[in-house]
Write an enzyme that holds these catalytic residues in place. Structure first.
Site, mmCIF file in Angstrom:
data_model
loop_
_atom_site.group_PDB
_atom_site.id
_atom_site.type_symbol
_atom_site.label_atom_id
_atom_site.label_comp_id
_atom_site.label_asym_id
_atom_site.label_seq_id
_atom_site.Cartn_x
_atom_site.Cartn_y
_atom_site.Cartn_z
ATOM 1 N N HIS A 92 0.509 -1.083 0.025
ATOM 2 C CA HIS A 92 -0.038 0.081 0.040
ATOM 3 C C HIS A 92 0.915 1.325 0.105
ATOM 4 O O HIS A 92 0.480 2.262 0.555
ATOM 5 C CB HIS A 92 -0.971 0.019 1.075
ATOM 6 N N SER A 129 14.826 21.618 -16.458
ATOM 7 C CA SER A 129 13.790 22.416 -16.652
ATOM 8 C C SER A 129 14.105 23.725 -17.349
ATOM 9 O O SER A 129 15.089 24.385 -17.145
ATOM 10 C CB SER A 129 13.126 22.627 -15.534
ATOM 11 N N LYS A 131 16.436 21.404 -11.547
ATOM 12 C CA LYS A 131 15.835 20.109 -11.697
ATOM 13 C C LYS A 131 16.401 19.288 -12.661
ATOM 14 O O LYS A 131 17.202 19.585 -13.421
ATOM 15 C CB LYS A 131 14.436 20.593 -12.431
ATOM 16 N N GLU A 184 9.185 8.409 -17.404
ATOM 17 C CA GLU A 184 7.898 9.123 -17.354
ATOM 18 C C GLU A 184 7.364 8.740 -18.821
ATOM 19 O O GLU A 184 6.074 8.387 -19.017
ATOM 20 C CB GLU A 184 7.929 10.468 -17.223
#
Ligand code: ARG
Length: 463
Positions: free
Chosen positions: A162, A283, A289, A296
Site C-alpha cells: 500500500h 527544466s 531540476k 515518465e
C-alpha cells in the site's frame, strides 16, 4: 503498358470510371505497409520456387522473377524505389515493378495466390523477425537487472505494501522481482511466436486454389512451423497479431511499474537512486531540476500500446469470414507497438546500467516505518506466544515507539520487557534491518543467501 501501371485499370475492364483521388488515398496503405517489403519478397520467392517445382511456371520464368526481385531489393535498400500511391500497397507496388523488369514472368508470379494470403503471410513473417529482436532485448534487460541486483544484494530498502513501509527487503531482491516479470514476458513472446509462424499462402483469396501447390514445401522453405489448415481462417484471422500486442502490452505494463518506482525513488523525498544524467532532462525554468523524462515517457507510452491492443481486438470483433479490408487497419497499431516496445527496451537496457543506488537513504527510510515490527512478533512467537497475541503485543510496542519518536530497535530493553517479560537482549538482533533481512531465508525470500541463489539461477539461465 502493364495493367498494374494504372490503378484505374488494375481490376480489369469491369470498371467504368477511375477511383477518385480521395478514395485512393483512403484505401492506400503503401506509405505504411512498405515496411513489409522484405517479407513480401521472401514470400514471393518461396511461392515462385514452388510454382516452378510443381511445373506451374518454367525455370526461365523463375530465374527472371529471381533476378527482378534482386534488383527490386537493391532499389528499395538504396532508397531508389519509386513507391506509388496509385498502386495502393506494398504488394502491388513490388509486383508492378517486377512486371516492368521481368515481363510476363512477373505477371505469372501471382498464379495461385491472392493478396489476401500474401498479406497474411507477410505480416506473420515480419512479426516473427521482430519477435526475435524483442526477445533478445528482453534477455538483455534481464541481464542488466541481474547485474544491478548482484551489486546490491546487501543494500536494505523498505519494502512497501500500500506504499506504506512494510518490511525490509534487499534492493537486489527488489530488482529480481522485475527479472521474473521480464522472464515471463520473454516466455510469453516465444509462445506467441509459435502461433505467428504458420503459413497462410496457398489459401489464395479464401477457398484454396486450382493449381497443384505444395504448401508444405513453402512453409519449410520459409522456416515456418506448418501450414494453416483452413483457407478461410488463414486469410481472415489476425489473432496472432492481437496475441502479440497483448504480450507487448504486458511488457509495457511491467516497464511502466518499474518506471513509476524509478520516478518515485529519484524524487528528493526518497533519494533512493540516481539515474545517469544522459537519461534525465533539465527544466527550462527551474535550474535545479533533473527530471526523469525517460521513465515518465515509458509510463506514458504504455497507454499507447494498450490502446493498440484495444484497436486490434476491436478491429477483429465484428468481421465475418473471410478476408475484409478492415484487416488493412492491423498494420499501424502493430507497427507502432513493435517500434515503441523496441525503443523502450533498448533505452531501459542502457538506463539500468546507469542507476546508482543510495544505500543510506534507503536504510534511513526503512528505519522510519517500523519495518521490523513483524520480526518482533516472530520473536515473541519463538518465545511461545500465539501469533495473534504477539501481533497485538507488538502493536502496543509500536505505539510506544511512535510516542517516543524512535524506532523499535531504539526502545530500551526495559521498556520492551513491559510488553512481554520473555523479551531478552537478543531481541535487538531481530529488530535490526539486517537481522530482519537474514531471517527471511525461505525459498524466494529476501535473505541475501536466497537472493544470491536466485542470481546464480538467473545467470545460468541467461548465459
Ligand atoms: N493491403 C491489403 C491489406 O493490408 C492487402 C490485401 C488486399 N486484399 C484485397 N482483397 N483488397 O490487407
Amino acid at each position: 503498358m502493364s495493367q498494374l501501371d494504372h490503378k484505374s485499370q488494375a481490376w480489369s475492364a469491369l470498371f467504368s470510371e477511375p477511383m477518385s483521388d480521395l478514395v485512393k488515398r483512403y484505401t492506400a496503405s503503401v506509405f505504411f505497409d512498405q515496411r513489409l517489403w522484405q517479407a513480401d519478397i521472401e514470400g514471393s520467392l518461396a511461392h515462385a520456387a514452388m510454382l516452378q517445382r510443381q511445373g506451374v511456371i518454367s525455370a526461365t520464368d523463375l530465374s527472371s522473377i529471381q533476378q527482378g526481385m534482386a534488383q527490386i531489393r537493391a532499389e528499395i535498400e538504396s532508397g531508389g524505389f519509386d513507391w506509388k500511391l496509385d498502386l495502393e500497397d506494398v504488394h502491388l507496388n513490388i509486383e508492378a515493378r517486377l512486371t516492368q523488369l521481368a515481363g510476363d514472368a512477373g505477371k505469372r508470379l501471382h498464379t495461385g495466390r491472392s493478396r489476401n494470403d500474401q498479406v497474411a503471410t507477410d505480416v506473420r513473417l515480419w512479426l516473427r523477425g521482430e519477435i526475435d529482436l524483442i526477445a533478445q532485448l528482453l534477455l538483455a534487460l534481464q541481464r542488466a537487472l541481474v547485474t544491478l541486483a548482484d551489486q546490491n544484494v546487501e543494500v536494505v530498502m523498505p519494502g512497501f505494501t500500500h506504499l506504506q513501509v512494510a518490511q525490509p527487503v534487499s534492493f537486489g531482491h527488489h530488482m529480481l522481482a522485475y527479472v521474473e516479470m521480464f522472464a515471463r514476458d520473454h516466455e510469453r513472446l516465444l509462445d506467441v511466436r509459435k502461433r505467428v509462424n504458420w503459413l497462410p499462402l496457398g489459401a489464395a483469396a479464401l477457398a484454396g486454389t486450382t493449381y497443384p501447390l505444395d504448401r508444405v514445401s513453402v512453409a519449410q522453405a520459409l522456416g515456418m512451423e506448418g501450414v494453416c489448415q483452413n483457407s478461410l481462417d488463414a486469410v481472415s484471422d489476425r489473432d496472432f497479431a492481437i496475441e502479440f500486442t497483448a504480450a507487448a502490452a504486458l511488457v509495457m505494463v511491467h516497464i511502466s511499474r518499474f518506471s513509476e518506482e524509478l520516478i518515485l525513488w529519484m524524487s528528493q523525498n526518497f533519494s533512493f537512486i540516481k539515474i545517469a544524467d544522459r537519461f534525465t532532462t533539465g527544466s527550462s525554468i527551474m535550474p535545479q531540476k533533473k527530471n526523469p523524462d525517460v521513465p515518465e515517457l515509458a509510463r506514458g507510452k504504455t497507454g499507447r500500446v494498450v490502446g493498440h491492443l484495444m484497436a486490434l481486438i476491436t478491429l477483429m470483433k465484428g468481421q465475418p469470414l473471410d478476408y475484409n479490408k478492415d484487416n488493412q487497419e492491423d498494420k499501424e497499431p502493430l507497427f507502432d507497438t513493435v517500434d515503441t516496445l523496441k525503443d523502450t527496451l533498448r533505452i531501459f537496457v542502457e538506463m539500468a546500467a546507469g542507476i546508482t543506488v543510495q544505500p543510506q537513504a534507503m536504510e534511513q527510510a526503512a528505519l522510519k516505518g517500523y519495518a521490523t515490527a513483524t520480526d518482533l512478533a516472530d520473536y515473541l512467537v519463538k518465545k511461545g506466544l500465539p501469533f495473534r497475541d504477539a501481533h497485538e503485543t507488538v502493536a502496543h510496542a509500536v505505539k510506544a515507539a511512535v510516542s517516543h519518536n524512535c524506532d523499535l530497535s531504539e526502545l530500551p530493553l526495559a521498556v520492551l520487557q513491559q510488553f512481554n517479560p520473555s523479551i531478552e537482549k537478543d531481541v535487538f538482533d531481530a529488530l535490526s534491518l539486517r537481522g530482519s533481512l537474514n531471517a527471511r531465508n525461505t525459498l524466494g525470500g529476501t535473505a541475501p543467501a536466497q537472493v544470491r541463489a536466485q542470481i546464480a539461477r538467473h545467470r545460468a539461465r541467461l548465459g
